[in-house]
Design a protein around this motif. Sequence first.
Motif, PDB file in Angstrom:
ATOM      1  N   GLU A 115      85.665  50.646  34.319  1.00 32.13           N
ATOM      2  CA  GLU A 115      87.071  50.600  33.936  1.00 32.13           C
ATOM      3  C   GLU A 115      87.483  49.195  33.516  1.00 32.13           C
ATOM      4  O   GLU A 115      88.260  49.019  32.572  1.00 32.13           O
ATOM      5  CB  GLU A 115      87.947  51.090  35.086  1.00 32.13           C
ATOM      6  N   ALA A 116      86.964  48.184  34.200  1.00 32.11           N
ATOM      7  CA  ALA A 116      87.281  46.808  33.830  1.00 32.11           C
ATOM      8  C   ALA A 116      86.740  46.476  32.441  1.00 32.11           C
ATOM      9  O   ALA A 116      87.416  45.825  31.636  1.00 32.11           O
ATOM     10  CB  ALA A 116      86.706  45.840  34.859  1.00 32.11           C
ATOM     11  N   MET A 117      85.525  46.947  32.135  1.00 28.32           N
ATOM     12  CA  MET A 117      84.961  46.710  30.805  1.00 28.32           C
ATOM     13  C   MET A 117      85.771  47.427  29.725  1.00 28.32           C
ATOM     14  O   MET A 117      86.018  46.885  28.649  1.00 28.32           O
ATOM     15  CB  MET A 117      83.506  47.164  30.758  1.00 28.32           C
ATOM     16  N   LYS A 118      86.226  48.656  30.032  1.00 22.47           N
ATOM     17  CA  LYS A 118      87.020  49.413  29.068  1.00 22.47           C
ATOM     18  C   LYS A 118      88.359  48.704  28.808  1.00 22.47           C
ATOM     19  O   LYS A 118      88.798  48.600  27.666  1.00 22.47           O
ATOM     20  CB  LYS A 118      87.256  50.823  29.600  1.00 22.47           C
ATOM     21  N   GLU A 119      89.006  48.202  29.850  1.00 15.88           N
ATOM     22  CA  GLU A 119      90.265  47.482  29.687  1.00 15.88           C
ATOM     23  C   GLU A 119      90.069  46.186  28.900  1.00 15.88           C
ATOM     24  O   GLU A 119      90.908  45.817  28.083  1.00 15.88           O
ATOM     25  CB  GLU A 119      90.888  47.178  31.052  1.00 15.88           C
ATOM     26  N   CYS A 120      88.955  45.514  29.144  1.00 14.60           N
ATOM     27  CA  CYS A 120      88.675  44.274  28.423  1.00 14.60           C
ATOM     28  C   CYS A 120      88.481  44.549  26.936  1.00 14.60           C
ATOM     29  O   CYS A 120      89.001  43.820  26.090  1.00 14.60           O
ATOM     30  CB  CYS A 120      87.434  43.605  29.019  1.00 14.60           C
ATOM     31  N   LYS A 121      87.741  45.605  26.603  1.00 11.13           N
ATOM     32  CA  LYS A 121      87.548  45.960  25.196  1.00 11.13           C
ATOM     33  C   LYS A 121      88.871  46.337  24.544  1.00 11.13           C
ATOM     34  O   LYS A 121      89.149  45.965  23.408  1.00 11.13           O
ATOM     35  CB  LYS A 121      86.567  47.126  25.078  1.00 11.13           C
ATOM     36  N   LYS A 122      89.706  47.083  25.270  1.00 13.61           N
ATOM     37  CA  LYS A 122      91.003  47.493  24.726  1.00 13.61           C
ATOM     38  C   LYS A 122      91.890  46.282  24.490  1.00 13.61           C
ATOM     39  O   LYS A 122      92.556  46.182  23.459  1.00 13.61           O
ATOM     40  CB  LYS A 122      91.685  48.464  25.684  1.00 13.61           C
ATOM     41  N   ALA A 123      91.889  45.345  25.430  1.00 12.79           N
ATOM     42  CA  ALA A 123      92.712  44.147  25.276  1.00 12.79           C
ATOM     43  C   ALA A 123      92.237  43.296  24.107  1.00 12.79           C
ATOM     44  O   ALA A 123      93.054  42.783  23.333  1.00 12.79           O
ATOM     45  CB  ALA A 123      92.689  43.329  26.562  1.00 12.79           C
ATOM     46  N   SER A 124      90.939  43.154  23.948  1.00 13.99           N
ATOM     47  CA  SER A 124      90.448  42.354  22.822  1.00 13.99           C
ATOM     48  C   SER A 124      90.740  43.049  21.506  1.00 13.99           C
ATOM     49  O   SER A 124      91.033  42.400  20.511  1.00 13.99           O
ATOM     50  CB  SER A 124      88.957  42.085  22.962  1.00 13.99           C
ATOM     51  N   ARG A 125      90.690  44.376  21.474  1.00 13.52           N
ATOM     52  CA  ARG A 125      91.016  45.111  20.251  1.00 13.52           C
ATOM     53  C   ARG A 125      92.507  44.962  19.933  1.00 13.52           C
ATOM     54  O   ARG A 125      92.893  44.799  18.780  1.00 13.52           O
ATOM     55  CB  ARG A 125      90.637  46.574  20.444  1.00 13.52           C
ATOM     56  N   ASP A 126      93.369  44.999  20.968  1.00 16.72           N
ATOM     57  CA  ASP A 126      94.800  44.834  20.757  1.00 16.72           C
ATOM     58  C   ASP A 126      95.127  43.435  20.242  1.00 16.72           C
ATOM     59  O   ASP A 126      95.977  43.273  19.373  1.00 16.72           O
ATOM     60  CB  ASP A 126      95.574  45.105  22.051  1.00 16.72           C
ATOM     61  N   VAL A 127      94.457  42.427  20.786  1.00 17.15           N
ATOM     62  CA  VAL A 127      94.695  41.058  20.330  1.00 17.15           C
ATOM     63  C   VAL A 127      94.262  40.918  18.880  1.00 17.15           C
ATOM     64  O   VAL A 127      94.941  40.290  18.070  1.00 17.15           O
ATOM     65  CB  VAL A 127      93.951  40.046  21.227  1.00 17.15           C
ATOM     66  N   HIS A 128      93.140  41.542  18.531  1.00 15.92           N
ATOM     67  CA  HIS A 128      92.651  41.473  17.152  1.00 15.92           C
ATOM     68  C   HIS A 128      93.620  42.181  16.208  1.00 15.92           C
ATOM     69  O   HIS A 128      93.860  41.722  15.097  1.00 15.92           O
ATOM     70  CB  HIS A 128      91.263  42.091  17.038  1.00 15.92           C
ATOM     71  N   ASP A 129      94.201  43.310  16.643  1.00 14.94           N
ATOM     72  CA  ASP A 129      95.136  44.051  15.797  1.00 14.94           C
ATOM     73  C   ASP A 129      96.478  43.340  15.672  1.00 14.94           C
ATOM     74  O   ASP A 129      97.171  43.502  14.668  1.00 14.94           O
ATOM     75  CB  ASP A 129      95.361  45.462  16.347  1.00 14.94           C
ATOM     76  N   ASP A 130      96.879  42.561  16.691  1.00 17.25           N
ATOM     77  CA  ASP A 130      98.172  41.891  16.678  1.00 17.25           C
ATOM     78  C   ASP A 130      98.176  40.582  15.904  1.00 17.25           C
ATOM     79  O   ASP A 130      99.230  40.046  15.606  1.00 17.25           O
ATOM     80  CB  ASP A 130      98.647  41.606  18.118  1.00 17.25           C
TER      81      ASP A 130
END
Length: 82
Positions: free
Chosen positions: A38-53
């Motif tokens: 779950e921590a790895m999934k959240e980290c990937k989601k956060a990095s994807r959100d930062v890249h999209d923003d």
Amino acid sequence: MVPVLAVISEWHIFLVLIIVFLLFGGKKLPELARGIGEAMKECKKASRDVHDDTPHPPPPATPSKPEITASSTPHPPDTKLN
């Protein structure tokens, strides 16, 4: 300098897994693995959100070609060469 991965063999990994099993026990290992997943999934989601923003620069404007019509073509001068 010797690379670390060249020194690690499958016996080292096996020994580390046995130590982890002894420390956490059989009942805690699935919970530990689930938490890491779950921590790895959240980290990937956060990095994807930062890249999209991140703001992206607008694409360069391509100059449009002017339309050539009969009325917009220049007329040759009316002077005659003698």
